[in-house]
Design a protein around this motif. Structure first.
Motif, PDB file in Angstrom:
ATOM      1  N   LEU A 215       0.808  -1.225   0.000  1.00 39.17           N
ATOM      2  CA  LEU A 215       0.000   0.000   0.000  1.00 39.17           C
ATOM      3  C   LEU A 215       0.840   1.274   0.000  1.00 39.17           C
ATOM      4  O   LEU A 215       0.453   2.298   0.572  1.00 39.17           O
ATOM      5  N   GLY A 216       1.977   1.232  -0.686  1.00 38.71           N
ATOM      6  CA  GLY A 216       2.837   2.403  -0.743  1.00 38.71           C
ATOM      7  C   GLY A 216       2.166   3.617  -1.359  1.00 38.71           C
ATOM      8  O   GLY A 216       2.505   4.759  -1.016  1.00 38.71           O
ATOM      9  N   PHE A 217       1.192   3.398  -2.235  1.00 36.19           N
ATOM     10  CA  PHE A 217       0.505   4.527  -2.864  1.00 36.19           C
ATOM     11  C   PHE A 217      -0.225   5.395  -1.842  1.00 36.19           C
ATOM     12  O   PHE A 217      -0.483   6.579  -2.086  1.00 36.19           O
ATOM     13  N   LEU A 218      -0.525   4.838  -0.663  1.00 27.72           N
ATOM     14  CA  LEU A 218      -1.182   5.614   0.381  1.00 27.72           C
ATOM     15  C   LEU A 218      -0.218   6.574   1.084  1.00 27.72           C
ATOM     16  O   LEU A 218      -0.655   7.466   1.813  1.00 27.72           O
ATOM     17  N   ASP A 219       1.080   6.401   0.859  1.00 27.05           N
ATOM     18  CA  ASP A 219       2.070   7.309   1.431  1.00 27.05           C
ATOM     19  C   ASP A 219       2.402   8.454   0.473  1.00 27.05           C
ATOM     20  O   ASP A 219       3.372   9.185   0.704  1.00 27.05           O
ATOM     21  N   GLY A 220       1.616   8.619  -0.592  1.00 26.59           N
ATOM     22  CA  GLY A 220       1.822   9.725  -1.518  1.00 26.59           C
ATOM     23  C   GLY A 220       3.114   9.597  -2.303  1.00 26.59           C
ATOM     24  O   GLY A 220       3.568   8.493  -2.619  1.00 26.59           O
ATOM     25  N   TRP A 221       3.719  10.752  -2.599  1.00 21.60           N
ATOM     26  CA  TRP A 221       4.940  10.731  -3.414  1.00 21.60           C
ATOM     27  C   TRP A 221       6.088  10.036  -2.689  1.00 21.60           C
ATOM     28  O   TRP A 221       6.968   9.444  -3.327  1.00 21.60           O
TER      29      TRP A 221
END
Length: 247
Positions: A215-221
């Protein structure tokens, strides 16, 4: 003052973080700083802390170097820290209350990882539990050049602590890029990968795992940057192993 646990740190050119780290462990009677050929103010900063004992030593890979550093402790119970890690007051209170009556115990701590001063909740960094407190007579680090860990035994009693510690994993982007180069170089030594398809698959999966499965996309850029960095780390590590196979 905590007398029965020694903090052990290995460091090289850590002037940006070492003061913050040492400031948080003033309550420990003994801190071993195993210093590896620093050319900055790491040693000068460390000398300003009366509880710090500085040892000059060579870096021979993370696992072996940490075991060398631990050998200088006057206590059998050691807590291993990195030079960019800091203890919290709540964790120190918990450490001071522990019953260290059994050398077969190890204590697992949660590490809160920060990227440019923001806590990362996903990307494989959000649930980072590590065995860091152990009795050196019964446990030690393995000999891994990178990604070292404390080796457990069949009768090890692993206990998870309630409080976490802080890791300033990335203070600037160049530092992250330097780590990729250094760690991939260390991890490639004495190992070979003879298929370039394996190189590509390993790198591709590292990105997919970090950005989507963890779920790295939840940490933004920041999550995207971590995923790309993991791709690059795997790519360069296995490319170097591929080159080892060809020479």
């Amino acid at each position: 003052m905590i007398n029965n646990i020694t903090i052990v740190i290995i460091a090289s050119n850590a002037q940006k973080t070492i003061k913050n780290s040492l400031d948080t462990i003033k309550d420990f009677k003994e801190v071993i700083l195993y210093e590896n050929n620093s050319t900055d103010d790491t040693v000068k900063i460390a000398k300003s802390f009366p509880n710090v004992k500085i040892i000059d030593g060579e870096f021979i890979g993370f696992g072996e170097t940490k075991n060398s550093a631990i050998s200088f402790s006057s206590n059998d119970w050691v807590l291993s820290l990195d030079s960019d890690e800091m203890l919290t007051s709540d964790l120190i209170k918990e450490l001071n209350s522990l019953n260290l009556d059994n050398e077969k115990k190890v204590f697992e701590l949660k590490r809160d990882n920060y990227f440019l001063y923001k806590k990362i909740k996903y990307s494989g960094w959000g649930k980072d539990y590590l065995v860091r407190l152990f009795n050196r007579k019964y446990h030690s680090f393995n000999d891994n050049k990178v990604h070292e860990f404390v080796e457990l035994k069949d009768d090890t009693d692993k206990i998870k602590l309630k409080n976490s510690f802080k890791h300033n994993a990335v203070q600037d982007i160049n530092q992250f890029l330097y780590k990729i180069a250094k760690y991939s170089d260390l991890a490639s030594k004495d190992e070979k990968t003879c298929s370039f398809i394996v190189v590509l698959l390993k790198a591709k999966f590292a990105f997919i795992k970090t950005y989507f499965l963890q779920l790295g996309f939840l940490d933004g850029w920041r999550g995207l940057f971590i995923a790309i960095s993991n791709f690059n780390g795997k790519f360069f590590r296995y490319t170097k192993r591929y080159i080892n196979c060809k020479v």
